[in-house]
Scaffold this active site. Structure first.
Site, short mmCIF file in Angstrom:
data_model
loop_
_atom_site.label_atom_id
_atom_site.label_comp_id
_atom_site.label_asym_id
_atom_site.label_seq_id
_atom_site.Cartn_x
_atom_site.Cartn_y
_atom_site.Cartn_z
N HIS A 160 0.82 -1.23 0.00
CA HIS A 160 0.00 0.00 0.00
C HIS A 160 0.85 1.27 0.00
O HIS A 160 0.31 2.36 -0.21
CB HIS A 160 -0.93 0.03 1.22
N ASP A 196 -2.34 -10.56 -2.78
CA ASP A 196 -2.94 -10.20 -1.49
C ASP A 196 -4.43 -9.92 -1.72
O ASP A 196 -4.85 -9.59 -2.83
CB ASP A 196 -2.24 -8.95 -0.94
N HIS A 198 -6.07 -7.42 -0.74
CA HIS A 198 -6.29 -5.99 -1.00
C HIS A 198 -5.52 -5.53 -2.24
O HIS A 198 -4.44 -6.04 -2.52
CB HIS A 198 -5.84 -5.15 0.20
N ASP A 285 -4.42 -13.14 3.34
CA ASP A 285 -5.69 -12.61 3.84
C ASP A 285 -6.85 -12.94 2.90
O ASP A 285 -7.99 -12.50 3.13
CB ASP A 285 -5.62 -11.10 4.14
C1 6XA Z 1 -7.66 -1.17 6.89
C2 6XA Z 1 -7.22 -2.44 6.24
C3 6XA Z 1 -5.77 -2.46 5.91
C4 6XA Z 1 -5.45 -3.57 4.95
C5 6XA Z 1 -4.09 -4.10 5.15
C6 6XA Z 1 -3.74 -5.21 4.22
N1 6XA Z 1 -7.31 -1.04 8.24
N2 6XA Z 1 -3.33 -4.91 3.02
O1 6XA Z 1 -3.80 -6.37 4.52
O2 6XA Z 1 -2.93 -5.82 2.14
ZN ZN Z 2 -4.13 -7.36 2.49
#
Ligand code: 6XA
Ligand code: ZN
Length: 344
Positions: A160, A196, A198, A285
């Site tokens: 991110h 991932d 996200h 995840d």
């Molecule tokens: C918001 C979610 C953060 C996502 C973190 C993650 N608190 N990114 O696993 O791949």
């Molecule tokens: Zn993630």
């Protein structure tokens, strides 16, 4: 397959993130890396090694110097302002507000450089994130030296984090730093495949105009999921990088059936691009019991995922990203790596 691991990951140990309107214990916790380390060891996937120190130069190939400077000083600025708890931002700019003035106070700087309230800066953050970047660079060096696979057990994660911002538990973009370093060592084309749950908005932003780095991401549709403001299928790159960005957003509830189809489509695009090396941003995840995610992958699906990626028949450098079903995280990750190792 060699694994790179630094115990310095434990210096990132945030107390809290903002969830459902309250401050809750961080999902992104030190135990995540320890349990993966133990599972890799138990599975006897190969040696586990400490990273080399690459210095700050490879980080500055990807991130703005002012941003890196801020990360290195953020905790001292915070404590000089009399604070003791985790450093979290309080507000963000909205459309129409200015980005050409960099605030002078720590609260302003946290707001300027971040995009969420889930990513606490702590006393040990800088130590942990530089170690994590070195873990990714050491894995890249192993693949660059001719090995077919390597696993960089990065923590904190990175996908991110963009050229000039942090968020989503990420500060420095480990996978992007590794990919750029591989280019700088002479790889002509590099692919970052992000599996991932996200969308890897930071990696996409970093390579958005780059024809030499293909970014492919399979993730939960941002219409209903973090990071919300990037990750749609119509984002294909810009300028010289037009056509080297591929997003495959999938709905909540996606299981292996739906996932495998997207992975297959991704792999066909990657094969056509013909990269010298594939950097895989791997997050577990996507697992069915992940506490913050909504996909339905099962343990053995990770072996299939690894096998499909290995069949690309390219050098593969796996970089750890998310995964918060901590009790299952080690085995899920080791199963993914086994799927690669069995087919590489
Ligand atoms: C918001 C979610 C953060 C996502 C973190 C993650 N608190 N990114 O696993 O791949
Ligand atoms: Zn993630």
């Amino acid at each position: 397959m060699r694994t790179i691991f630094s115990s310095d990951h434990r210096y990132q140990d945030g107390k809290a993130e903002l969830v459902h309107g309250t401050l809750e214990p961080c999902y992104e916790m030190p135990r995540r890396a320890e349990i993966i380390h133990d599972a890799v060891k138990a599975a006897a996937l190969g040696p586990i090694e400490a990273p080399r120190d690459f210095g700050i130069e490879p980080v500055l190939r990807v991130h703005a110097s002012g941003f890196v400077e801020f990360l290195s000083h953020a905790w001292s600025l915070w404590t000089e302002a009399g604070r003791e708890y985790d450093a979290l931002p309080l507000n963000w700019r909205a459309p129409g507000m200015r980005m050409d003035r960099v605030p002078s106070t720590v609260d302003g700087l946290l707001s300027y450089y971040s995009f969420d309230a889930g990513t606490p800066i702590t006393a040990g953050t800088w130590r942990a994130i530089t170690a994590s970047a070195n873990v990714a660079l050491t894995g890249a060096a192993i693949v660059n030296a001719g090995e077919r696979t390597a696993f960089s057990l990065c923590r904190p994660p990175g996908h991110h984090a963009g050229s000039n911002f942090y968020g989503g538990y990420c500060f420095l973009n480990n996978a992007a730093i590794a990919a750029q370093w591989l280019r700088d060592q002479g790889a002509k084309r590099v692919c970052v495949l992000d599996v991932d749950y996200h969308h890897g908005n930071g990696t996409q932003e970093i390579f958005w105009t780059r024809p030499d780095v293909l970014f492919v991401s399979i993730h939960s549709d941002p219409i209903a999921e973090y990071p919300y403001f990037l990750g749609y299928a119509d984002e294909t790159g810009a300028g010289a990088g037009e056509g080297t960005n591929l997003n495959l957003p999938l709905p909540h509830g996606t299981d292996w059936m739906g996932y495998a189809e997207a992975l297959d489509a991704s792999c066909r695009v990657i094969e056509k691009f013909s990269p010298d090396v594939v950097v895989v941003s791997f997050g577990a995840d996507t697992f069915e019991t992940d506490p913050i995610s909504q996909f339905k992958l099962k343990r053995e699906d990770y072996r299939r995922m690894g096998a499909r990626i290995a069949r690309l028949n390219r050098p593969i450098h796996v970089v750890m990203e998310g995964g918060y079903a901590v009790d299952d995280l080690g085995l899920n990750t080791a199963t993914f790596l086994a799927g690669i190792a069995e087919n590489a």
